[in-house]
Every structure is written in structure tokens, then in C-alpha cells.
Design an enzyme around this catalytic site. Structure first.
Site: not given
Ligand SMILES: C[C@H](CNC(=O)c1ccc(S(N)(=O)=O)cc1)Cn1ccc2ccccc21
Ligand SMILES: [Zn+2]
Length: 259
Positions: A62, A92, A94, A104, A117, A197
Site C-alpha cells: 500500500h 510512510h 502517499h 490525503e 505520515h 486513512t
Molecule cells: C492498524 C495496523 C495497520 N495499519 C497501520 O498501522 C496504519 C498506520 C497509519 C496509517 S495513516 N495513513 O493514517 O497514517 C494507516 C494505517 C495493524 N493493526 C493493528 C490492530 C489491528 C486490528 C485489525 C486490523 C489491523 C490492525
Molecule cells: Zn498514511
């Protein structure tokens, strides 16, 4: 299965089918309006990254993610809207396609070329990132806009490493990188309560968006687009670009502005 992504079939418009919180009351990103209420009680945001320890850089299908050692408080942010220090976990980006913007968050309806981010978690209140990621005050993400212009003097270390993580699922060592070199000259910010996001879109993020963008060159951004959404074993080769969600309804939320 139909894992989420950014194409028509699995992109932001259909995420709500598997992640109903996509239609929730504190979703991100948002558009930052021209006039935002100034909150004099908001102190400066402090990024203590001097002893940060980057570990590796990876392609998760992603985005391209630089991961940090978050087993202690060696790199934290505090101040601003935050009641606790939050530990740096990863950063990371976008971005868009050739000649298209890819941020975003938008500012008065305007997009930037890309958005960085810096993801942090509240290790005072929670035992792990995954636990914090589901709590309303669990995460703090610093967003930094990228606009195109001259070469960024330090971004080449990241774009050079991107060659090594061309395919989804690839990871390579990336030690000794301090993201302080990616910060703009001043840390004035907007802040509001929002979400991840990308799926699972947890409503656990205190967003801190820096007002001043950093400048990177079109050539450097072009190297982001050499990365693929797809894995080495897949016959499809899909260029990683336009990996951004568009602004979501504000739903009555207050956005505050630092100085
Ligand atoms: C969230 C985590 C995976 N996603 C992220 O860490 C994450 C971090 C920052 C952004 S952004 N673009 O907003 O900065 C987006 C995603 C895994 N994870 C942890 C608990 C959990 C529960 C269900 C599914 C996946 C799970
Ligand atoms: Zn992000």
C-alpha cells in the site's frame, strides 16, 4: 480474497463494505478550511528524534514504510494537543501519478503532490501499537505535505532504498535514518481528531498537520512510482501511485490551529 487497495474494485469507495467505520464520525483525511480557529492554549509540538533507531524499509503493498525500534522512549513526540509522549513507530508516504497530486489532506480544497505520515503511539497508556491503534487516544500522526520544486537534499536516501523494495512484501535494512531531516523549517500546525486513512480505518488518531510543506523534485517523486503494488511472483505489475484516500465529511469536528 478481495484485499483492500486503491483500484476501482477494492478502493476507498468500497472500503465501507468490509470496514463499516469508513462511514464513521471521525474519519480521515479531511479538507482544512481557509479559516481555522486559533487556540492560544496549544503549545508547540516537540519531536525528540535524536536517539531514534530506524530498522528497515518495506513495501507493504500500500505504501513504502520505514520502521523504527519502538521498544523504549528513544524517539517521541510531545506537546501540542498531546497529553502524553507518543512513540515513533514508522513513517510512510502517499502520492499521486505522473503530474497528478497525491496528498490525503487538502488545504482550502488544494492538494499537494504527496503527504508524509510519521506514525506514533501512546506507550504511556497502552502496551502495544496494535492495542493503541484501536483506542481513541492511541495514535498521533504528524502529516507533512510535499510540494514539487528543487531536489530535497536528504530524500535520496529514501528513494535510493525504494529500489530495493520494488515488490510488495519486500523489506531491506535501513538503519541510521533520522526523519528530523524531513521536517520543514517551522512546526506551526493544525490538529483534529480523526482516523487511520487506510483500513482498518480505526478512529484512534490525533492528527497534527504541519502548515509548511517540504520541497522535493519531480525526479525524486518519480522514483516513488517505480515501486509496485504487486508482488514479484504476480504476473500483473501495478505501479504504486495514487495511494491516497480523498477528504471525508468533517461531521461537526473542530479543527484547531497553533500559532
Ligand atoms: C492498524 C495496523 C495497520 N495499519 C497501520 O498501522 C496504519 C498506520 C497509519 C496509517 S495513516 N495513513 O493514517 O497514517 C494507516 C494505517 C495493524 N493493526 C493493528 C490492530 C489491528 C486490528 C485489525 C486490523 C489491523 C490492525
Ligand atoms: Zn498514511
Amino acid at each position: 480474497g478481495n484485499h483492500w487497495g486503491y483500484s476501482k474494485e477494492n478502493g476507498p469507495d468500497v472500503w465501507h463494505k468490509n470496514y463499516p467505520v469508513a462511514l464513521g464520525s471521525r474519519q480521515s483525511p479531511i479538507d482544512i478550511p481557509r479559516q481555522v480557529s486559533h487556540d492560544p492554549s496549544l503549545g508547540p509540538i516537540v519531536l525528540d528524534y535524536d536517539h531514534c533507531t530506524s530498522i528497515n524499509i518495506s513495501n507493504n503493498g500500500h505504501s513504502v514504510v520505514v520502521n523504527f525500534d519502538d521498544t523504549d522512549d528513544r524517539s517521541v513526540i510531545h506537546g501540542g494537543p498531546l497529553e502524553n509522549p507518543y512513540r515513533l513507530k514508522q513513517f510512510h508516504f502517499h502520492w499521486g501519478g505522473k503530474g497528478c497530486d497525491g496528498s490525503e489532506h487538502t488545504v482550502a480544497g488544494n492538494s499537494y503532490a504527496s503527504e508524509l505520515h510519521l506514525v506514533h503511539w501512546n506507550a504511556v497508556k497502552y502496551q502495544s501499537f496494535d492495542q493503541a491503534a484501536t483506542a481513541p487516544d492511541g495514535l498521533a500522526v504528524v502529516g507533512i505535505f510535499l510540494e514539487t520544486g528543487d531536489d530535497h537534499r536528504w530524500l535520496h536516501t529514501i528513494t535510493d532504498a525504494m529500489y530495493m523494495v520494488k515488490y510488495k512484501g519486500s523489506v531491506t535494512d535501513f538503519k541510521g535514518f533520522n526523519p528530523k531531516c524531513l521536517l520543514p523549517s517551522n512546526l506551526h500546525f493544525w490538529t483534529y481528531l480523526g482516523s487511520l486513512t487506510t483500513p482498518p480505518l480505526h478512529e484512534s488518531v490525533t492528527w497534527i498537520l504541519l502548515k509548511e510543506p517540504i520541497v522535493v523534485s519531480e525526479k525524486q517523486l518519480g522514483k516513488f512510482r517505480l515501486v509496485l503494488f504487486t508482488g514479484e511472483e504476480e504476473d500483473q505489475r501495478l505501479r504504486m501511485e495514487n495511494n491516497f484516500r480523498t477528504p471525508q465529511p468533517l461531521k461537526g469536528r473542530r479543527i484547531r490551529s497553533s500559532n
